[in-house]
Design an enzyme around this catalytic site. Structure first.
Site, PDB file in Angstrom:
ATOM      1  N   LYS A  52    -112.006  -0.836  35.565  1.00  0.00           N
ATOM      2  CA  LYS A  52    -113.369  -0.844  36.149  1.00  0.00           C
ATOM      3  C   LYS A  52    -113.408  -0.183  37.661  1.00  0.00           C
ATOM      4  O   LYS A  52    -114.013   0.629  38.067  1.00  0.00           O
ATOM      5  CB  LYS A  52    -114.109  -2.331  36.169  1.00  0.00           C
ATOM      6  CG  LYS A  52    -114.269  -2.677  34.828  1.00  0.00           C
ATOM      7  CD  LYS A  52    -114.614  -4.382  34.568  1.00  0.00           C
ATOM      8  CE  LYS A  52    -114.775  -4.640  33.131  1.00  0.00           C
ATOM      9  NZ  LYS A  52    -115.418  -6.046  33.026  1.00  0.00           N
ATOM     10  N   GLN A  96    -114.941 -11.410  36.492  1.00  0.00           N
ATOM     11  CA  GLN A  96    -114.385 -11.251  35.011  1.00  0.00           C
ATOM     12  C   GLN A  96    -114.197 -12.438  34.522  1.00  0.00           C
ATOM     13  O   GLN A  96    -113.804 -13.339  35.026  1.00  0.00           O
ATOM     14  CB  GLN A  96    -112.977 -10.540  35.473  1.00  0.00           C
ATOM     15  CG  GLN A  96    -112.558  -9.944  34.375  1.00  0.00           C
ATOM     16  CD  GLN A  96    -113.202  -8.920  33.422  1.00  0.00           C
ATOM     17  OE1 GLN A  96    -114.168  -7.980  34.002  1.00  0.00           O
ATOM     18  NE2 GLN A  96    -112.591  -8.712  32.219  1.00  0.00           N
ATOM     19  N   ASP A 119    -123.635  -7.741  34.571  1.00  0.00           N
ATOM     20  CA  ASP A 119    -123.247  -8.033  33.246  1.00  0.00           C
ATOM     21  C   ASP A 119    -124.429  -8.426  32.472  1.00  0.00           C
ATOM     22  O   ASP A 119    -124.417  -8.642  31.449  1.00  0.00           O
ATOM     23  CB  ASP A 119    -122.294  -9.121  33.459  1.00  0.00           C
ATOM     24  CG  ASP A 119    -120.951  -8.946  33.289  1.00  0.00           C
ATOM     25  OD1 ASP A 119    -120.659  -7.871  32.615  1.00  0.00           O
ATOM     26  OD2 ASP A 119    -119.999  -9.390  34.120  1.00  0.00           O
TER      27      ASP A 119
HETATM   28  N1  GUN Z   1    -114.434 -10.225  29.802  1.00  0.00           N
HETATM   29  C1  GUN Z   1    -114.558  -9.557  28.624  1.00  0.00           C
HETATM   30  N2  GUN Z   1    -115.632  -8.730  28.723  1.00  0.00           N
HETATM   31  C2  GUN Z   1    -116.258  -8.894  29.656  1.00  0.00           C
HETATM   32  C3  GUN Z   1    -117.552  -8.665  30.343  1.00  0.00           C
HETATM   33  O1  GUN Z   1    -118.379  -7.623  29.758  1.00  0.00           O
HETATM   34  N3  GUN Z   1    -118.083  -8.915  31.481  1.00  0.00           N
HETATM   35  C4  GUN Z   1    -117.121  -9.814  32.193  1.00  0.00           C
HETATM   36  N4  GUN Z   1    -117.716 -10.140  33.472  1.00  0.00           N
HETATM   37  N5  GUN Z   1    -116.057 -10.544  31.854  1.00  0.00           N
HETATM   38  C5  GUN Z   1    -115.712  -9.898  30.536  1.00  0.00           C
END
Ligand code: GUN
Length: 281
Positions: A52, A96, A119
């Protein structure tokens, strides 16, 4: 069989986004900013967050990674969220997942400024999304919808099966498919007639997190298969929730792992950050 190439589409979309970000920077000398909070040492999270942050760098989005040890108190994380809420250089905040058990996902998400919730996990965004109003939408399902649109996969009137009902993927996925005009069934661990549902579906999204979960079930010839799983086997090999080799000649379109849904999730995150940035200007 059509390979739904998420890597290629994400590169195309991110290069268009980069152009917009640069043009905006030339005019205003401002850029979007994303903060990613990572708690503990989950190796998969480390890899995902690394991707990311790199993607932000490539597109010209400012990014910061905030690291906390596994034992961090909820108070400390909340203080950081509030600091980021106030920071004008930050338009997107992401925590995350998964987070350690002593922390409440709900409490942390609710403290976030909903305008910075890239998100789409804040209850305000979830509510607006449910009502069909403009909202920040969870990245993985949003990326899947963009992938289906790119390959002109028809959704209206189709029978869609979503396997898995997590708040990150399954539930929002079923809502997006429903909003796009599909008739949606959500299957999960308690479902008794999975075999039958698989045979009837035109579109199958598998988001259950079990390597090759879809492997013995019969599917309709020409069905579209979306594999959300990223599972690392003991051998180190990455496999999806779907046995790609088994279905590639039966499906009309299918996503590979890696290179399918994963890159689309990152793409949506950056697009959501851009959207938040424009909304807060
Ligand atoms: N962990 C796995 N997928 C995601 C996501 O789309 N967002 C976040 N914040 N954590 C994750």
């Amino acid at each position: 069989m059509l390979l739904l190439d998420g890597k290629k589409l994400s590169e195309k979309r991110l290069s268009a986004l980069k152009k917009e970000v640069e043009e905006h920077y030339e005019k205003t000398k401002t850029r979007p900013g994303l903060a990613v909070i990572r708690i503990g040492d989950n190796p998969a999270s480390k890899v995902y967050v690394g991707k990311k942050v790199k993607a932000c760098h490539d597109v010209g989005i400012h990014s910061v990674e905030v690291l906390f040890p596994e034992s961090v108190s909820e108070e400390k994380v909340l203080t950081e969220v509030e600091k980021l809420n106030r920071d004008p250089a930050i338009n997107g905040i992401l925590i995350q997942l998964p987070i350690p058990k002593h922390l409440s996902e709900k409490v942390l998400m609710e403290r976030m400024n909903p305008k910075k919730d890239v998100d789409g996990f804040h209850p305000l965004n979830r509510g607006k999304f449910l009502a069909g109003d403009d909202a920040l939408i969870p990245c993985t399902p949003l990326g899947i919808m963009n992938l289906l649109k790119e390959y002109k996969i028809e959704i209206k009137g189709k029978s869609a099966l979503v396997i898995g009902r997590s708040l990150i993927v399954g539930r929002p996925m079923s809502l997006l498919l429903d909003q796009a005009g599909a008739t949606v069934t959500v299957a999960h661990s308690q479902t008794k007639n999975l075999e039958e549902l698989c045979e009837r579906a035109d579109i199958i999204v598998v988001a259950i997190g079990k390597p090759h979960f879809l492997s013995s079930q019969k599917i309709k010839a020409g069905a579209v298969i979306i594999d959300v799983g990223i599972n690392r086997l003991e051998s180190g090999k990455l496999v999806g929730d779907v046995d790609f080799e088994k279905y590639k000649s039966i499906a009309s379109a299918i996503t590979p792992v890696p290179g399918g849904v994963g890159p689309m999730t990152i793409c949506s995150l950056l697009e959501n950050t851009w959207k938040s940035f424009l909304n807060t200007q």
